[in-house]
Motif scaffolding. Structure first.
Motif, short mmCIF file in Angstrom:
data_model
loop_
_atom_site.label_atom_id
_atom_site.label_comp_id
_atom_site.label_asym_id
_atom_site.label_seq_id
_atom_site.Cartn_x
_atom_site.Cartn_y
_atom_site.Cartn_z
N ASP A 158 0.83 -1.20 0.00
CA ASP A 158 0.00 0.00 0.00
C ASP A 158 0.87 1.25 0.00
O ASP A 158 0.54 2.24 -0.67
N ILE A 159 1.96 1.24 0.73
CA ILE A 159 2.88 2.38 0.71
C ILE A 159 3.46 2.55 -0.69
O ILE A 159 3.56 3.67 -1.21
N ARG A 160 3.84 1.44 -1.31
CA ARG A 160 4.37 1.49 -2.67
C ARG A 160 3.32 2.09 -3.63
O ARG A 160 3.65 2.90 -4.51
N LYS A 161 2.05 1.72 -3.44
CA LYS A 161 0.97 2.27 -4.27
C LYS A 161 0.84 3.78 -4.05
O LYS A 161 0.63 4.54 -5.01
N MET A 162 0.94 4.22 -2.80
CA MET A 162 0.86 5.66 -2.54
C MET A 162 1.98 6.41 -3.24
O MET A 162 1.77 7.48 -3.81
N LEU A 163 3.19 5.86 -3.19
CA LEU A 163 4.31 6.48 -3.88
C LEU A 163 4.06 6.55 -5.38
O LEU A 163 4.28 7.59 -6.01
N ASN A 164 3.61 5.44 -5.94
CA ASN A 164 3.37 5.39 -7.38
C ASN A 164 2.24 6.32 -7.81
O ASN A 164 2.35 7.06 -8.79
N ASP A 165 1.13 6.27 -7.06
CA ASP A 165 -0.03 7.09 -7.42
C ASP A 165 0.29 8.58 -7.34
O ASP A 165 -0.25 9.38 -8.12
N SER A 166 1.12 8.97 -6.38
CA SER A 166 1.46 10.38 -6.21
C SER A 166 2.70 10.78 -6.99
O SER A 166 3.13 11.94 -6.94
N GLN A 167 3.30 9.80 -7.69
CA GLN A 167 4.51 10.03 -8.47
C GLN A 167 5.61 10.67 -7.62
O GLN A 167 6.28 11.64 -8.01
N ALA A 168 5.80 10.10 -6.43
CA ALA A 168 6.80 10.60 -5.49
C ALA A 168 7.86 9.53 -5.24
O ALA A 168 7.57 8.33 -5.25
N ASP A 169 9.08 9.98 -5.01
CA ASP A 169 10.16 9.08 -4.61
C ASP A 169 10.21 8.92 -3.09
O ASP A 169 10.75 7.94 -2.59
N MET A 170 9.64 9.88 -2.39
CA MET A 170 9.67 9.88 -0.94
C MET A 170 8.41 10.56 -0.43
O MET A 170 8.01 11.60 -0.95
N VAL A 171 7.75 9.95 0.54
CA VAL A 171 6.62 10.59 1.18
C VAL A 171 6.97 10.77 2.66
O VAL A 171 7.45 9.84 3.31
N ILE A 172 6.75 11.99 3.17
CA ILE A 172 7.08 12.32 4.55
C ILE A 172 5.79 12.72 5.26
O ILE A 172 5.05 13.58 4.78
N MET A 173 5.55 12.08 6.41
CA MET A 173 4.27 12.18 7.11
C MET A 173 4.47 12.55 8.58
O MET A 173 5.58 12.50 9.11
N GLY A 174 3.36 12.87 9.23
CA GLY A 174 3.29 13.03 10.68
C GLY A 174 2.11 12.21 11.19
O GLY A 174 1.95 11.05 10.84
N HIS A 175 1.27 12.83 12.07
CA HIS A 175 -0.03 12.32 12.48
C HIS A 175 0.01 11.18 13.50
O HIS A 175 -0.77 11.17 14.44
N THR A 176 0.91 10.19 13.35
CA THR A 176 0.93 9.06 14.27
C THR A 176 1.66 9.37 15.56
O THR A 176 1.51 8.65 16.54
N HIS A 177 2.50 10.42 15.56
CA HIS A 177 3.34 10.79 16.71
C HIS A 177 4.42 9.74 16.98
O HIS A 177 4.96 9.69 18.09
N LYS A 178 4.72 8.91 16.00
CA LYS A 178 5.77 7.90 16.11
C LYS A 178 6.66 7.98 14.87
O LYS A 178 6.19 7.80 13.74
N SER A 179 7.93 8.25 15.08
CA SER A 179 8.84 8.47 13.96
C SER A 179 9.40 7.17 13.43
O SER A 179 9.55 6.18 14.15
N LYS A 181 9.51 1.60 -8.87
CA LYS A 181 10.89 1.97 -8.57
C LYS A 181 11.16 2.05 -7.07
O LYS A 181 12.30 2.25 -6.65
N GLY A 182 10.12 1.91 -6.26
CA GLY A 182 10.31 1.98 -4.82
C GLY A 182 10.51 3.40 -4.33
O GLY A 182 10.15 4.37 -5.01
N GLY A 183 11.10 3.54 -3.14
CA GLY A 183 11.33 4.86 -2.58
C GLY A 183 11.47 4.80 -1.08
O GLY A 183 11.98 3.82 -0.53
N MET A 184 10.99 5.83 -0.39
CA MET A 184 11.08 5.89 1.07
C MET A 184 9.78 6.43 1.65
O MET A 184 9.12 7.30 1.05
N ALA A 185 9.43 5.93 2.83
CA ALA A 185 8.33 6.47 3.63
C ALA A 185 8.91 6.87 4.98
O ALA A 185 9.57 6.06 5.64
#
Length: 249
Positions: A149-170, A182-186
């Motif tokens: 699902d993370i890979r899908k989010m990267l692909n759908d948004s055409q991003a190499d890296m997605v940076i988030m907050g919200h969970t309060h856990k790094s 092509k993969g990437g980073m979350a």
């Protein structure tokens, strides 16, 4: 070398924010981004908003910001027991009643996401900044979230890296490439003002960028948590949030 600082989830905790901003200045970082949730759970929401606004720090609209900006109903969360649910309702209603008009207007104008393009050594890296996920500012993406699902989010948004907050856990998570991706980073930068990592620390992310690539690092630093606990107890915010911080000391 260029360095970018990214932080999230201040939740009205001005002493924690001031500590993080001072640390960022000490590192001579002048490119900052905030992923939202400036408000609720500590008594300095107006001061936090004005600090971010007056410093001109680009900021996203977190789910708490959106609720206060547009006076949305409080949606119950299944993960909360009755005690926490009651405290959450009281804290959010306190914010609704005490938000200054200029701060409410500022929150209403915040964007849902920001995109950065980093160029180095002839290569471009597209970075998408979101609060919760690429789909919603109210979706929790934890470190153990389904990798496909993370890979899908990267692909759908055409991003190499997605940076988030919200969970309060790094966390920093590499997403391996596949035949179709092509993969990437979350990355989750954690929380400045209300960490859920069991320590009285403010968390943020730095990206170090040079010709060799982009190196992410989670920074966690102490702040005057006892002063925050005392201020919550003296305010109309439920003591539940002071006790939450007490458990981290």
């Amino acid at each position: 070398m260029n360095t970018i600082a990214i932080f999230s989830d201040v939740h009205g905790n001005l002493p924690a924010l001031e500590t993080v901003l001072a640390d960022i200045r000490n590192r001579n970082i002048n490119q900052l981004y905030c992923l939202g949730d400036l408000i609720d759970f500590a008594p300095w929401h107006n001061e936090v908003i004005r600090t971010i606004r007056d410093l001109g720090i680009p900021c996203l609209m977190g789910n708490h910001d959106e609720r206060i900006a547009f006076n949305l109903d409080i949606t119950p969360l299944l993960k909360h027991n009755p005690t926490e649910a009651a405290a959450r309702n009281a804290a959010i209603n306190y914010s609704k009643q005490s938000i200054a008009p200029d701060c409410k207007e500022y929150l209403s104008q915040l964007p849902e996401h920001l995109r950065l393009t980093i160029s180095q050594s002839g290569k471009e890296t597209d970075i998408l900044l979101v609060h919760g996920s690429t789909r919603s500012n109210n979706e929790y993406i934890y470190e153990e979230h389904d990798i496909d699902d993370i890979r899908k989010m990267l692909n759908d948004s055409q991003a190499d890296m997605v940076i988030m907050g919200h969970t309060h856990k790094s966390y920093i998570r590499t997403v391996p490439a596949t035949a179709d991706s092509k993969g990437g980073m979350a990355i989750n930068c954690g929380s400045v003002g209300r960490s859920r990592e069991g320590q009285p620390l403010a968390s943020y992310l730095i990206l170090e960028i040079d010709e060799e690539g982009i190196r992410p690092e989670i920074i966690q630093i102490p702040y005057p948590v006892t002063a925050v606990i005392e201020a919550i107890r003296k305010s109309d915010i439920p003591d539940f949030y002071a006790e939450f911080l007490m458990q981290t000391i």
